[in-house]
Motif scaffolding. Sequence first.
Motif, PDB file in Angstrom:
ATOM      1  N   TYR B  17       0.679  -1.350   0.114  1.00 52.68           N
ATOM      2  CA  TYR B  17      -0.124  -0.486  -0.291  1.00 52.68           C
ATOM      3  C   TYR B  17       0.522   1.195   0.406  1.00 52.68           C
ATOM      4  O   TYR B  17       0.620   2.286  -0.924  1.00 52.68           O
ATOM      5  N   GLU B  21       1.296   4.412  -2.575  1.00 57.14           N
ATOM      6  CA  GLU B  21       0.930   5.840  -2.372  1.00 57.14           C
ATOM      7  C   GLU B  21       2.022   7.112  -2.943  1.00 57.14           C
ATOM      8  O   GLU B  21       1.315   7.735  -3.035  1.00 57.14           O
ATOM      9  N   TYR B 277      -7.991   0.506   4.740  1.00 55.05           N
ATOM     10  CA  TYR B 277      -6.997   1.002   3.007  1.00 55.05           C
ATOM     11  C   TYR B 277      -7.665   1.034   1.885  1.00 55.05           C
ATOM     12  O   TYR B 277      -8.373   1.512   1.395  1.00 55.05           O
ATOM     13  N   ASN B 282      -6.901   6.304   3.675  1.00 57.23           N
ATOM     14  CA  ASN B 282      -5.538   5.657   2.944  1.00 57.23           C
ATOM     15  C   ASN B 282      -4.573   6.478   4.089  1.00 57.23           C
ATOM     16  O   ASN B 282      -3.604   7.772   3.849  1.00 57.23           O
ATOM     17  N   LYS B 285      -0.934   8.029   2.723  1.00 60.51           N
ATOM     18  CA  LYS B 285      -1.038   8.825   2.401  1.00 60.51           C
ATOM     19  C   LYS B 285      -1.219  10.492   2.746  1.00 60.51           C
ATOM     20  O   LYS B 285      -0.477  11.128   3.156  1.00 60.51           O
ATOM     21  N   TYR B 286      -1.857  10.240   4.581  1.00 60.19           N
ATOM     22  CA  TYR B 286      -2.145  10.740   5.318  1.00 60.19           C
ATOM     23  C   TYR B 286      -0.769  10.833   6.665  1.00 60.19           C
ATOM     24  O   TYR B 286      -0.492  11.987   6.480  1.00 60.19           O
ATOM     25  N   LEU B 288       2.344  10.680   4.362  1.00 62.32           N
ATOM     26  CA  LEU B 288       3.307  10.990   3.396  1.00 62.32           C
ATOM     27  C   LEU B 288       2.786  12.606   3.811  1.00 62.32           C
ATOM     28  O   LEU B 288       3.859  13.544   3.453  1.00 62.32           O
ATOM     29  N   ASN B 289       1.155  12.669   3.205  1.00 66.38           N
ATOM     30  CA  ASN B 289       0.538  14.374   3.433  1.00 66.38           C
ATOM     31  C   ASN B 289       1.959  14.855   5.010  1.00 66.38           C
ATOM     32  O   ASN B 289       2.401  16.628   4.686  1.00 66.38           O
ATOM     33  N   ASN B 296      -3.929  17.012   7.471  1.00 69.06           N
ATOM     34  CA  ASN B 296      -5.083  16.362   6.705  1.00 69.06           C
ATOM     35  C   ASN B 296      -5.887  17.078   7.070  1.00 69.06           C
ATOM     36  O   ASN B 296      -6.169  17.145   8.225  1.00 69.06           O
TER      37      ASN B 296
END
Lengths: 325, 325
Positions: B17, B21, B277, B282, B285-286, B288-289, B296
């Motif tokens: 995952y 991403e 997921y 996700n 993704k959170y 990585l942000n 987020n």
Amino acid sequence: MNLLFTSSGRRTQLIKYFKQELGNEGRIIVADYNSTAPTLYIADKGYIVSSIDNSNYLNEIKEICTKEDITGIIATIDPELSLLAKEKEEFNNLGVQVIISDYDIVEMCFDKYSMFEFLKNNGFNTPKTYANLDDFTKALYRNKIDFPVFVKPRKGSSSIGINKVSTLEELKILMKYNTDLIVQQYMQGQEYGVDLYVDIISKDVISIFLKKKLSMRGGETDKAVSVKNDKLFNMILDFIKKLKVVGPVDIDVFEIDGEFYISEVNPRFGGGYLIAYECGENFPKYILNNLKGIINTSHIGKYEEDIYMMRHDIVTIKKRCELLQ
Amino acid sequence: MNLLFTSSGRRTQLIKYFKQELGNEGRIIVADYNSTAPTLYIADKGYIVSSIDNSNYLNEIKEICTKEDITGIIATIDPELSLLAKEKEEFNNLGVQVIISDYDIVEMCFDKYSMFEFLKNNGFNTPKTYANLDDFTKALYRNKIDFPVFVKPRKGSSSIGINKVSTLEELKILMKYNTDLIVQQYMQGQEYGVDLYVDIISKDVISIFLKKKLSMRGGETDKAVSVKNDKLFNMILDFIKKLKVVGPVDIDVFEIDGEFYISEVNPRFGGGYLIAYECGENFPKYILNNLKGIINTSHIGKYEEDIYMMRHDIVTIKKRCELLQ
């Protein structure tokens, strides 16, 4: 040629191997009582059936056999083996071959104390086993056994209900509140898994695959490595001359000081069979051959050593409306 | 941006995952002490490191961070969380963010009796818990608790060492031979798994995913279905106002007669996160942000209900010479 897997559960990888082997020659049908059994969504067709203890279960399986023109049935969980073994002839009359050993053999394998007696009477090494507290206590006082010991259900699957016990006090409590437990010598040594195939027509052992178990998970082999050992090969060949099993068989063995001890015999595909297939021990092909009337030739010890298997998870995702009913 | 997963073990699906991403933005590096950890062969690069209790372990992890230009570290097993949480600042000085809550919080979550006291003191429902036999016996005689009970290690992961006990006689023996056990009320009700994400910058809960557990295997959720429940959403929001966790968190909850009881809090990815997921929550993704400095926005309750997850096995096969050293 179509095959039916009963109580197929989560054995998706095994189903995939069979599909691969069968190719366009036929279809793989599976049956499970649980609509969230992942194999239902991987086979060519899945059926939701009653639970195996429901009186209508066998009728449902027979109906599927007729409807799907099934040639062979493969069962993968212990409690179902006896059930289907008992009905072999009736299935035969329907033109369906049940790929399971005879009823008496299956029953003996499932009963750990009976298997212990069989092994002992035939001169094979096996962990000391006691059917009740009295017998164990006598042996303890005669210094024939010592703690720790394993306490497990006399008839049981995977690691359910298995306890390591270190004192007589604990053991007494455990045996008081739980019926049908046996006491077994605690084996401290290397554990092996043996996957073997006995040709259904010739009754000869044609494949023996040995793996060292590296780690377990939920009672199944999680990591393993392929090995060869002539002494163990010969012991298994001797053993199968005595125990009249057929088809795929899974045997657990301990090695202590260079001696091998047979601890458990499951007359079905073992959970750790996957590595044997990956190493070329192609039981699906042997089964298909047998169902076609072809005798398999011996393939013992032809696989590669030092092959490692690591199991891990994937997920199948379904909406409620996509689940089989 | 490169990420490092420590003690990555068999979490191959989670790694996949993250790779999905991250795309071409960076690489996923994993470290494990065991050369048969399947994640080693799925990540962009795998490192064999010492065991986490080896005094050189942290140095090895720091070396990998420098060599691979790591931006964030994610730990997935309980015993490692405290270890890394303690070193957060030092890793920060290397330019590496450790995606774990603060040390004190992590320690409290790992200690089941401390967490019980925290929950009770803050007015949340939780199973009655006793730190020793005396306290339990007193409560038993005052009819505040009854058998059966669960006995488990005060600090422990998954289902290791958990016993259901039905009599005082059994309990006394068990507590006599095992230190550091707690006694917990046996909860007979529907079990839920909660996967939530607390934004590392804003400290706000931005995602709560609820799943009904349908079956367990080796202490992890094997089958589950996505559900929504406003009462439970609000309870979790209240709880996280008190418990200052950040990043991915996994909470176990029981429902009995319409009331929710928090039974366990793991400040890390839960083994059953996979379904969240797949339903669009996700967390990769959170994370990585957050690592990019992006806050987020709340995403609570936006997922679909009635999505079923079924886990099953695949195998990775390697020759000895292909194993990482």
